[in-house]
Design an enzyme around this catalytic site. Structure first.
Site, PDB file in Angstrom:
ATOM      1  N   ASP A   7     -10.011   1.077  14.135  1.00  0.00           N
ATOM      2  CA  ASP A   7     -10.863   2.062  14.805  1.00  0.00           C
ATOM      3  C   ASP A   7     -12.194   1.361  15.111  1.00  0.00           C
ATOM      4  O   ASP A   7     -12.306   0.123  14.981  1.00  0.00           O
ATOM      5  CB  ASP A   7     -11.004   3.346  13.973  1.00  0.00           C
ATOM      6  CG  ASP A   7     -11.823   3.159  12.695  1.00  0.00           C
ATOM      7  OD1 ASP A   7     -12.224   2.010  12.392  1.00  0.00           O
ATOM      8  OD2 ASP A   7     -12.069   4.162  11.998  1.00  0.00           O
ATOM      9  N   CYS A  64     -10.142  -0.148   9.221  1.00  0.00           N
ATOM     10  CA  CYS A  64     -11.046   0.972   9.508  1.00  0.00           C
ATOM     11  C   CYS A  64     -12.256   0.791   8.592  1.00  0.00           C
ATOM     12  O   CYS A  64     -12.456  -0.308   8.056  1.00  0.00           O
ATOM     13  CB  CYS A  64     -10.361   2.330   9.376  1.00  0.00           C
ATOM     14  SG  CYS A  64      -9.911   2.853   7.715  1.00  0.00           S
ATOM     15  N   THR A  66     -13.056   2.187   5.597  1.00  0.00           N
ATOM     16  CA  THR A  66     -12.669   2.017   4.184  1.00  0.00           C
ATOM     17  C   THR A  66     -11.318   1.333   4.028  1.00  0.00           C
ATOM     18  O   THR A  66     -10.987   0.895   2.921  1.00  0.00           O
ATOM     19  CB  THR A  66     -12.542   3.396   3.511  1.00  0.00           C
ATOM     20  OG1 THR A  66     -11.576   4.162   4.257  1.00  0.00           O
ATOM     21  CG2 THR A  66     -13.872   4.132   3.480  1.00  0.00           C
ATOM     22  N   HIS A  97       6.125  -7.631  -4.545  1.00  0.00           N
ATOM     23  CA  HIS A  97       6.821  -6.525  -5.205  1.00  0.00           C
ATOM     24  C   HIS A  97       7.136  -5.340  -4.299  1.00  0.00           C
ATOM     25  O   HIS A  97       8.126  -4.657  -4.526  1.00  0.00           O
ATOM     26  CB  HIS A  97       5.988  -6.026  -6.394  1.00  0.00           C
ATOM     27  CG  HIS A  97       5.994  -6.987  -7.551  1.00  0.00           C
ATOM     28  ND1 HIS A  97       5.454  -6.662  -8.783  1.00  0.00           N
ATOM     29  CD2 HIS A  97       6.459  -8.254  -7.668  1.00  0.00           C
ATOM     30  CE1 HIS A  97       5.602  -7.696  -9.609  1.00  0.00           C
ATOM     31  NE2 HIS A  97       6.204  -8.681  -8.954  1.00  0.00           N
ATOM     32  N   HIS A 132      12.896  -5.646  -7.470  1.00  0.00           N
ATOM     33  CA  HIS A 132      11.930  -4.987  -6.585  1.00  0.00           C
ATOM     34  C   HIS A 132      12.612  -4.400  -5.349  1.00  0.00           C
ATOM     35  O   HIS A 132      12.129  -3.433  -4.772  1.00  0.00           O
ATOM     36  CB  HIS A 132      10.823  -5.966  -6.193  1.00  0.00           C
ATOM     37  CG  HIS A 132      10.115  -6.514  -7.385  1.00  0.00           C
ATOM     38  ND1 HIS A 132       9.346  -5.729  -8.218  1.00  0.00           N
ATOM     39  CD2 HIS A 132      10.112  -7.754  -7.926  1.00  0.00           C
ATOM     40  CE1 HIS A 132       8.888  -6.463  -9.200  1.00  0.00           C
ATOM     41  NE2 HIS A 132       9.340  -7.701  -9.058  1.00  0.00           N
TER      42      HIS A 132
HETATM   43  C1  RB5 Z   1     -15.004   6.280  10.604  1.00  0.00           C
HETATM   44  O1  RB5 Z   1     -16.314   6.718  10.531  1.00  0.00           O
HETATM   45  C2  RB5 Z   1     -14.381   6.226   9.216  1.00  0.00           C
HETATM   46  O2  RB5 Z   1     -14.224   7.499   8.718  1.00  0.00           O
HETATM   47  C3  RB5 Z   1     -13.079   5.478   9.244  1.00  0.00           C
HETATM   48  O3  RB5 Z   1     -13.277   4.205   9.751  1.00  0.00           O
HETATM   49  C4  RB5 Z   1     -12.367   5.264   7.921  1.00  0.00           C
HETATM   50  O4  RB5 Z   1     -13.256   4.766   6.973  1.00  0.00           O
HETATM   51  C5  RB5 Z   1     -11.579   6.386   7.428  1.00  0.00           C
HETATM   52  O5  RB5 Z   1     -10.886   6.287   6.416  1.00  0.00           O
END
Ligand code: RB5
Length: 146
Positions: A7, A64, A66, A97, A132
């Site tokens: 993203d 993304c 996180t 695994h 596994h």
């Molecule tokens: C975008 O702001 C953020 O929410 C996205 O990149 C991600 O971290 C979501 O899990």
């Protein structure tokens, strides 16, 4: 062939990963984002994961903010085993695994240097099979019950 997707938050890290893949001569398909304009991660996950499911790509690397949203999304797709990793051990063992076929990274969590180490070990570690395999087969069984 590796499928890449992100993203807007993951875009800068995806671009760093492309530099690494280029340096290793590893081919990839870039499913976007192509800039930092806001784009939602669920369909970004799907674009790359569809290439893995179809066999066009062996694995996906998804970024993304996180790494979590894109991994939750990827794991909704039949045939995808996505692992959100922040450490080397997990990136290695999810191949050994879990036979993970998608690595998810958080661009706001880890730096590009660490992320590239994870990409490297993820792409260069083979599934161990053996006991596994049975567990991975169970994941597929559960997926097919849905
Ligand atoms: C975008 O702001 C953020 O929410 C996205 O990149 C991600 O971290 C979501 O899990």
């Amino acid at each position: 062939m590796i499928a890449l997707s992100s993203d807007h938050a993951g875009f800068p890290l995806k671009e760093e990963i492309k530099v690494f893949l280029d340096s290793k001569g590893i081919e990839y398909k870039d499913c976007g984002a192509y800039n930092t304009d806001s784009v939602d991660y669920p369909y970004q996950a799907k674009k790359a994961c569809d290439l893995v499911v179809s066999g066009e790509c062996e694995k996906a690397i998804l970024c993304c903010g996180t790494g979590i949203g894109i991994s939750i999304s990827a794991n909704k797709i039949k045939g995808i085993r996505a692992a959100c990793c922040t450490d080397y051990f997990s990136a290695k063992y999810t191949r050994l695994h879990n036979d993970a076929n998608a690595l998810c990274l958080g661009a706001r969590v880890i730096g590009a240097g660490a992320a590239i180490e994870l990409v490297d070990v993820f792409l260069n570690t083979e599934f161990e099979g053996g006991r596994h395999q049975r567990r991975v087969d169970q994941i597929t069984e559960i997926e097919n019950m849905q």
